[in-house]
Design a protein around this motif. Structure first.
Motif, PDB file in Angstrom:
ATOM      1  N   GLU A 152       1.158  -1.627   0.216  1.00 36.83           N
ATOM      2  CA  GLU A 152       0.315   0.006  -0.340  1.00 36.83           C
ATOM      3  C   GLU A 152       0.658   0.795  -0.607  1.00 36.83           C
ATOM      4  O   GLU A 152       2.127   1.213   0.378  1.00 36.83           O
ATOM      5  N   ILE A 153       0.485   2.414  -0.340  1.00 38.09           N
ATOM      6  CA  ILE A 153       1.218   3.488  -0.675  1.00 38.09           C
ATOM      7  C   ILE A 153      -0.083   4.657   0.599  1.00 38.09           C
ATOM      8  O   ILE A 153      -1.788   4.433   0.476  1.00 38.09           O
ATOM      9  N   VAL A 154       0.491   4.827   1.339  1.00 34.93           N
ATOM     10  CA  VAL A 154      -0.125   5.489   2.556  1.00 34.93           C
ATOM     11  C   VAL A 154       0.505   6.743   2.790  1.00 34.93           C
ATOM     12  O   VAL A 154       2.067   7.429   2.851  1.00 34.93           O
ATOM     13  N   GLY A 155      -0.313   7.687   2.412  1.00 35.05           N
ATOM     14  CA  GLY A 155      -0.189   9.443   2.510  1.00 35.05           C
ATOM     15  C   GLY A 155       0.081  10.415   3.157  1.00 35.05           C
ATOM     16  O   GLY A 155      -1.209   9.655   4.548  1.00 35.05           O
ATOM     17  N   HIS A 194      -3.396   5.456  -1.452  1.00 34.64           N
ATOM     18  CA  HIS A 194      -4.546   4.308  -0.714  1.00 34.64           C
ATOM     19  C   HIS A 194      -4.923   4.540  -0.130  1.00 34.64           C
ATOM     20  O   HIS A 194      -6.072   4.547   0.413  1.00 34.64           O
ATOM     21  N   ARG A 195      -4.126   5.239   1.132  1.00 32.40           N
ATOM     22  CA  ARG A 195      -4.542   5.023   2.800  1.00 32.40           C
ATOM     23  C   ARG A 195      -4.063   6.454   2.607  1.00 32.40           C
ATOM     24  O   ARG A 195      -2.991   7.108   2.754  1.00 32.40           O
ATOM     25  N   VAL A 196      -4.824   7.783   3.759  1.00 33.01           N
ATOM     26  CA  VAL A 196      -4.890   8.502   4.508  1.00 33.01           C
ATOM     27  C   VAL A 196      -4.658   8.569   5.485  1.00 33.01           C
ATOM     28  O   VAL A 196      -5.858   8.096   5.972  1.00 33.01           O
ATOM     29  N   VAL A 197      -3.564   9.116   6.533  1.00 30.13           N
ATOM     30  CA  VAL A 197      -2.700   9.476   7.697  1.00 30.13           C
ATOM     31  C   VAL A 197      -3.126  11.402   7.649  1.00 30.13           C
ATOM     32  O   VAL A 197      -2.099  11.541   7.147  1.00 30.13           O
ATOM     33  N   VAL A 198      -3.794  11.771   8.765  1.00 30.85           N
ATOM     34  CA  VAL A 198      -3.723  12.912   9.043  1.00 30.85           C
ATOM     35  C   VAL A 198      -3.257  13.305  10.305  1.00 30.85           C
ATOM     36  O   VAL A 198      -3.264  12.867  11.017  1.00 30.85           O
ATOM     37  N   GLY A 229      -8.068   6.507   7.169  1.00 32.50           N
ATOM     38  CA  GLY A 229      -8.664   5.610   6.412  1.00 32.50           C
ATOM     39  C   GLY A 229      -8.242   5.809   4.660  1.00 32.50           C
ATOM     40  O   GLY A 229      -7.375   5.819   5.004  1.00 32.50           O
ATOM     41  N   LEU A 230      -9.032   4.752   4.489  1.00 31.23           N
ATOM     42  CA  LEU A 230      -8.797   4.605   2.756  1.00 31.23           C
ATOM     43  C   LEU A 230      -9.334   5.829   2.190  1.00 31.23           C
ATOM     44  O   LEU A 230     -10.672   6.884   2.580  1.00 31.23           O
TER      45      LEU A 230
END
Ligand SMILES: Nc1ncnc2c1ncn2[C@@H]1O[C@H](COP(=O)(O)OP(=O)(O)OP(=O)(O)O)[C@@H](O)[C@H]1O
Ligand SMILES: [Mg+2]
Length: 498
Positions: A286-289, A468-472, A482-483
């Motif tokens: 996955e690519i987590v931003g 794919h998923r974002v973390v703020v 979440g996605l």
């Protein structure tokens, strides 16, 4: 049409045998913000360095408005000559003395003197005047090293004003500013424009070009390929001019049904600047931003995951096993890599060529990946091609590359290692649109092959497009996870500020 105050005609420039500017024309009007756009290595900074006397042109003419309002041919032999004619440039790396005060920096080399000694009182008073113009409300005796990037930029602009600048050149001025600081800079530009100052503004950020620009000149491969009024052009047209053809980037879908393993996991860790424990997980494939405003704690988290900083508590796990990282090289041996945020810290050896830079990543610490010179050459050629690194060949010294192309070398070096976890901190800062899309494409391929990619970015459209998923993060805490497709710009921004 406004009044033209600067005209460059048929400017050419060669470095040894390589011609980097080919018969370029450029015009600037009074009180306009003129954007310069073009792929990395297109020649933007080179033209600006010619206009400010840093480089000498090989041929062509430069005309500048004189006191009578006529255009008069000029040629600058050094930066001081350009300054005296009212042309100043703020370089991306700034030109300030960190251990000196704001006032000393502003008056550098031109401080008022009484009986041969610096008149400190007069110097500080004068500085306050210039500082007011850029809305910098600090004591003039403040040491520059203590200022934020945005404040340093204000000092640079105040310095330009103190030289009676009529033309101020800004080279990618917003690349390390927070959203709020960008707003402040833009209103400052508007204010100074009303006082008749013109700006030449180099940028790769589409949104801001449309917000701040009056006109735009586009460069491609050392040539000037178009001048447009901002109000009469579109993003697509500019991209077409820049790269010479239509351009669409490909998307790869994220298959949610696929079984995935947690690649890296942090439980209750504490980072260097905050004292709230953080839990963070990222899966392979996955690519987590990680989004957040500057100072939200994203880099601090990355530094723990990459072993540069150690958390006094909590655990780190990779592939389910506890991981003790004492250093970055520990992380690399565990097949975790990181492309740092700061260009100066990028670990580029600028006095060496592209190939050496691409292939010498602490190889001792890695299972043998690159085995032969032939393989190294192949990999280097591959990335020069894949990311369109503008260079004279794989043996070109990195210091001779344009800013964006240096960034591409750093990224290539890490992409080529095929690690398990790759952390990218602001990977596309200063990189042109086309190379951005190429980097996204490679990141997606790596994720498809199972790599876990953690991408820190302050560029929200980039997060939405790539991850794919974002973390703020906000204030050292994770405020959203979440996605990506379940969130829009507004929700993400909201989580980033509250
Ligand atoms: N001192 C130098 N010696 C040799 N080549 C150079 C030198 N300075 C720049 N170049 C080359 O000139 C070309 C144009 O570089 P320039 O820095 O003007 O690009 P740019 O448009 O500002 O790109 P970027 O968006 O990446 O900053 C590049 O191919 C670069 O490698
Ligand atoms: Mg440049």
């Amino acid at each position: 049409m406004g009044r033209t105050i600067l005209r460059a005609e048929g400017i050419s420039k060669s470095f040894s045998k390589v011609q980097v500017l080919k018969n370029v024309d450029f015009e600037l009007e009074a009180a306009e913000t003129h954007i310069l756009m073009g792929e990395n290595g297109a020649g933007k900074s080179t033209l600006m360095k010619i206009l400010t006397g840093v480089y000498r042109k090989s041929s062509g003419k430069i005309f500048l408005e004189n006191e009578n309002g006529d255009l008069e041919e000029t040629d600058f032999h050094n930066p001081k000559a350009a300054l005296e004619k009212g042309i100043s440039m703020v370089f991306q790396e700034f030109n300030l003395m960190d251990n000196m005060s704001i006032a000393e920096n502003i008056s550098m080399g031109f401080a008022p003197a009484k009986h041969g000694v610096i008149d400190w009182k007069a110097m500080n008073e004068e500085a306050v005047g210039w500082m007011k113009m850029v809305d910098l409300n600090l004591p003039p005796t403040t040491i520059v090293g203590k200022l934020s990037t945005a404040q340093k930029q204000c000092v640079e602009i105040a310095k330009c004003l103190s030289h009676n600048a009529r033309i101020i050149i800004l080279d990618e001025p917003t690349s390390s500013l927070s959203e709020k600081e960008v707003r402040t800079l833009f209103s400052l530009i508007d204010k100074l424009k009303k006082e008749g100052i013109s700006f030449i503004y180099i940028s790769h950020r589409m949104e801001e070009i449309f917000e701040i620009g009056d006109r735009v000149t586009v460069f491609r491969d050392g040539e000037q390929v178009g001048v447009r009024n901002i109000s009469e052009t579109t993003e697509n047209e500019l991209i077409r001019l820049m790269i010479g053809r239509e351009f669409k980037d490909k998307y790869s879908d994220y298959d949610e049904t696929k079984e995935r393993q947690v690649a890296i996991e942090a439980e209750g860790i504490i980072t260097s600047k905050f004292d709230t424990p953080i839990d963070f997980k990222a899966w392979s494939g996955e690519i987590v931003g990680i989004f957040g405003l500057i100072g939200a704690g994203r880099t601090e988290l990355a530094r723990v995951l990459f072993g540069i900083d150690q958390s006094p508590c909590g655990v780190l796990k990779k592939d389910g096993k506890i991981l003790k990282l004492r250093s970055a090289s520990d992380a690399i041996s565990n097949r975790i890599g990181m492309v740092p945020e700061d260009r100066k810290e990028l670990g580029l050896i600028v006095k060496q060529d592209i190939q050496s830079n691409l292939t010498i990543v602490k190889l001792r610490d890695l299972p043998k990946i690159l085995t032969s010179t032939k393989k190294e050459t192949q990999i280097t050629e591959h990335y020069i091609d894949a990311l369109s690194i503008a260079c004279a060949g794989r043996k070109q010294l990195v210091e001779r590359l344009s800013g964006g192309n240096q960034q591409k070398v750093v990224i290539s070096k890490w992409l080529s290692l095929k690690l398990d976890v790759l952390i990218l901190d602001e990977p596309t800062r200063g990189v042109d649109v086309k190379a951005k899309a190429e980097i996204y494409e490679i990141i997606r391929e790596l994720a498809d092959q199972g790599m876990c990619v953690i991408m820190i970015s302050s560029d929200l459209p980039e997060i939405l497009r790539v991850s794919h998923r974002v973390v703020v993060m906000h204030d050292g805490k994770i405020t959203l996870d979440g996605l990506t497709r379940n969130y829009d710009q507004e929700k993400i921004m909201h989580a980033a500020i509250s």
